[in-house]
Design an enzyme around this catalytic site. Structure first.
Site, mmCIF file in Angstrom:
data_model
loop_
_atom_site.group_PDB
_atom_site.id
_atom_site.type_symbol
_atom_site.label_atom_id
_atom_site.label_comp_id
_atom_site.label_asym_id
_atom_site.label_seq_id
_atom_site.Cartn_x
_atom_site.Cartn_y
_atom_site.Cartn_z
ATOM 1 N N ASP A 13 0.888 -1.436 -0.072
ATOM 2 C CA ASP A 13 -0.142 -0.100 -0.047
ATOM 3 C C ASP A 13 0.984 1.232 0.059
ATOM 4 O O ASP A 13 2.257 1.122 0.265
ATOM 5 C CB ASP A 13 -0.894 -0.183 1.249
ATOM 6 C CG ASP A 13 -1.854 1.176 1.477
ATOM 7 O OD1 ASP A 13 -2.489 1.520 0.494
ATOM 8 O OD2 ASP A 13 -1.851 1.831 2.486
ATOM 9 N N SER A 14 0.578 2.438 -0.305
ATOM 10 C CA SER A 14 0.917 3.671 -0.017
ATOM 11 C C SER A 14 1.647 4.041 1.324
ATOM 12 O O SER A 14 2.356 4.845 1.371
ATOM 13 C CB SER A 14 0.119 4.858 -0.564
ATOM 14 O OG SER A 14 -0.982 4.725 0.119
ATOM 15 N N TYR A 45 -0.654 8.444 -2.531
ATOM 16 C CA TYR A 45 -0.785 8.166 -3.881
ATOM 17 C C TYR A 45 -1.934 8.834 -4.508
ATOM 18 O O TYR A 45 -2.154 8.951 -5.745
ATOM 19 C CB TYR A 45 -0.862 6.728 -4.309
ATOM 20 C CG TYR A 45 0.434 5.727 -3.989
ATOM 21 C CD1 TYR A 45 1.418 6.461 -3.299
ATOM 22 C CD2 TYR A 45 0.318 4.460 -4.255
ATOM 23 C CE1 TYR A 45 2.642 5.584 -3.185
ATOM 24 C CE2 TYR A 45 1.613 3.569 -4.289
ATOM 25 C CZ TYR A 45 2.650 4.372 -3.873
ATOM 26 O OH TYR A 45 3.794 3.416 -3.710
ATOM 27 N N GLY A 46 -2.890 9.179 -3.521
ATOM 28 C CA GLY A 46 -4.413 9.559 -4.009
ATOM 29 C C GLY A 46 -4.476 10.695 -4.860
ATOM 30 O O GLY A 46 -5.524 11.105 -5.398
ATOM 31 N N CYS A 76 -3.745 -0.934 -1.939
ATOM 32 C CA CYS A 76 -4.151 0.432 -2.265
ATOM 33 C C CYS A 76 -5.076 0.398 -3.406
ATOM 34 O O CYS A 76 -4.930 -0.045 -4.417
ATOM 35 C CB CYS A 76 -2.595 1.007 -2.520
ATOM 36 S SG CYS A 76 -2.911 2.618 -2.913
ATOM 37 N N ASN A 77 -6.045 1.185 -3.263
ATOM 38 C CA ASN A 77 -7.290 1.255 -4.047
ATOM 39 C C ASN A 77 -6.643 2.066 -5.187
ATOM 40 O O ASN A 77 -6.981 1.786 -6.500
ATOM 41 C CB ASN A 77 -8.492 2.095 -3.403
ATOM 42 C CG ASN A 77 -9.279 1.088 -2.681
ATOM 43 O OD1 ASN A 77 -10.562 0.590 -3.255
ATOM 44 N ND2 ASN A 77 -8.991 0.886 -1.564
ATOM 45 N N THR A 78 -5.997 2.932 -5.019
ATOM 46 C CA THR A 78 -5.514 3.863 -5.871
ATOM 47 C C THR A 78 -4.429 3.168 -6.802
ATOM 48 O O THR A 78 -4.445 3.229 -8.088
ATOM 49 C CB THR A 78 -4.548 5.152 -5.486
ATOM 50 O OG1 THR A 78 -5.569 5.800 -4.266
ATOM 51 C CG2 THR A 78 -4.121 6.160 -6.507
ATOM 52 N N GLU A 155 -5.418 8.863 10.004
ATOM 53 C CA GLU A 155 -4.319 8.875 10.574
ATOM 54 C C GLU A 155 -3.919 9.462 11.949
ATOM 55 O O GLU A 155 -3.055 9.147 12.584
ATOM 56 C CB GLU A 155 -3.209 9.301 9.530
ATOM 57 C CG GLU A 155 -3.294 8.011 8.477
ATOM 58 C CD GLU A 155 -2.216 8.008 7.567
ATOM 59 O OE1 GLU A 155 -1.095 8.800 7.750
ATOM 60 O OE2 GLU A 155 -2.321 7.607 6.224
ATOM 61 N N CYS A 187 -11.579 3.233 -0.351
ATOM 62 C CA CYS A 187 -9.945 3.487 -0.036
ATOM 63 C C CYS A 187 -9.592 2.657 1.243
ATOM 64 O O CYS A 187 -10.604 2.505 2.273
ATOM 65 C CB CYS A 187 -10.009 4.995 0.233
ATOM 66 S SG CYS A 187 -8.490 5.883 1.074
ATOM 67 N N THR A 188 -8.098 2.442 1.265
ATOM 68 C CA THR A 188 -7.871 1.408 2.509
ATOM 69 C C THR A 188 -8.282 2.138 4.016
ATOM 70 O O THR A 188 -8.596 1.305 4.861
ATOM 71 C CB THR A 188 -6.337 1.499 2.576
ATOM 72 O OG1 THR A 188 -5.613 2.797 2.321
ATOM 73 C CG2 THR A 188 -5.791 0.387 1.220
ATOM 74 N N HIS A 189 -8.295 3.505 3.947
ATOM 75 C CA HIS A 189 -8.594 4.039 5.295
ATOM 76 C C HIS A 189 -10.039 3.886 5.699
ATOM 77 O O HIS A 189 -10.341 4.182 6.985
ATOM 78 C CB HIS A 189 -8.021 5.386 5.214
ATOM 79 C CG HIS A 189 -6.515 5.659 5.543
ATOM 80 N ND1 HIS A 189 -6.003 5.119 4.431
ATOM 81 C CD2 HIS A 189 -5.821 6.099 6.210
ATOM 82 C CE1 HIS A 189 -4.674 5.537 4.332
ATOM 83 N NE2 HIS A 189 -4.261 6.109 5.466
HETATM 84 N N1 DGL Z 1 -3.845 3.840 0.267
HETATM 85 C C1 DGL Z 1 -4.816 4.554 -0.518
HETATM 86 C C2 DGL Z 1 -5.810 4.223 -1.306
HETATM 87 O O1 DGL Z 1 -6.623 3.230 -0.925
HETATM 88 C C3 DGL Z 1 -5.138 5.888 0.106
HETATM 89 C C4 DGL Z 1 -4.008 6.893 0.731
HETATM 90 C C5 DGL Z 1 -3.296 7.558 -0.404
HETATM 91 O O2 DGL Z 1 -3.843 8.364 -0.895
HETATM 92 O O3 DGL Z 1 -2.208 7.178 -0.547
HETATM 93 O O4 DGL Z 1 -6.248 4.698 -2.212
#
Ligand code: DGL
Length: 274
Positions: A13-14, A45-46, A76-78, A155, A187-189
């Site tokens: 993940d990012s 990454y988003g 990571c979704n992105t 976070e 999104c992961t969060h």
């Molecule tokens: N992990 C990213 C996602 O799931 C979210 C955090 C980011 O923007 O890197 O898209």
């Protein structure tokens, strides 16, 4: 093939968010050992371009390959939305992302055909959730909404804080107005905000957590390929490993609030070398 059974799974993940996916894999397939990489030096990454996300993701899968992984989960979704399609054909092991499993379950779940997707700006702009949902359910209407403030709030640990509720209200208001019956936490969060999202969306809207569906898909994929760890070989007991590109201490603190066990060591990797 037999040896591959006992090889670890790479998850990346990012940053810290992908731990929600790692946690789900640990829960659903407890025999598997995970090598986790969080790109804490280059998060978020988003808001980055496709070219950059592909370059970062390629370096990470090269790193994970040096650890002998048998499969990779792009947590990571992105990165799943922007880089997976490019990376998959370059790899000789299965690589799966979180977007397709989440999109498919949303497409199957909706009754009124109206689905909301909340995610980072880059994920929403990629329109991959919409594409996959429509492949399965061509009549579906998909309403995307980028929620860039959610990641820093999570976070910060402000999961149920009034500030977070206020921000969530603003983001979700237009989605509520569309009458969606299904909302993808893309999104992961965001699954960590489930309580707040539930409070705003109400009981009638189904919240889809792609992490859950991804772990299920991974389990099936490992079994179908005959590389699922049966837990029978002595000396291959699971010992998850955590790597980051920066700020290992901060990562460890966050990990310890998410995972059901203590993470004592996190190793730094100079990811630009891969
Ligand atoms: N992990 C990213 C996602 O799931 C979210 C955090 C980011 O923007 O890197 O898209």
């Amino acid at each position: 093939m037999e040896d591959m059974r006992y090889a670890p799974i790479g998850v990346f993940d990012s940053g810290v968010g992908g731990l929600t996916v790692a946690r789900e894999i640990m829960r659903q397939i407890p025999n598997e050992k995970i090598i986790y990489f969080g790109d804490t030096a280059r998060v978020p990454y988003g808001s980055k371009s496709k070219e950059t996300i592909i370059r970062f993701s390629r370096q990470i899968v090269h790193f994970l390959k040096t650890k002998g992984v048998k499969a990779i989960v792009v947590a990571c979704n992105t990165a799943s939305a922007l880089a997976l399609e490019t990376l998959q054909p370059e790899m000789d092991i299965p690589v799966i992302g979180v977007v397709t499993p989440g999109a498919l379950v949303a497409a199957k779940t909706t009754v009124n055909g109206k689905i909301g997707v909340i995610a980072t700006e880059s994920t929403i702009e990629s329109r991959l959730y919409t594409r996959v949902i429509r492949e399965y359910n061509p009549q579906a209407q998909v309403f995307g909404k980028a929620c860039p403030l959610f990641c820093p709030l999570v976070e910060e640990g402000w999961l149920k804080d009034p500030v977070t509720v206020e921000v969530a209200n603003r983001y979700l208001e237009p989605l509520l107005a569309t009458g969606i019956d299904t909302l993808v936490m893309g999104c992961t969060h965001y699954p960590l905000l489930r309580g707040t999202l539930r409070q705003i969306m109400g009981e009638k809207v189904t919240l889809v957590n792609p992490a859950y569906e991804t772990a299920r898909e991974l389990k099936i994929l490992l079994e179908e390929n005959g590389i699922d760890n049966d837990g029978l070989r002595p000396g291959t007991e699971k010992m998850h490993q955590f790597y980051v590109s920066d700020a290992a201490n901060k990562f460890r603190q966050f990990a310890n609030t998410i995972l059901p066990f203590g993470v004592d060591t996190t190793q730094l990797v100079h990811i630009e070398d891969y």
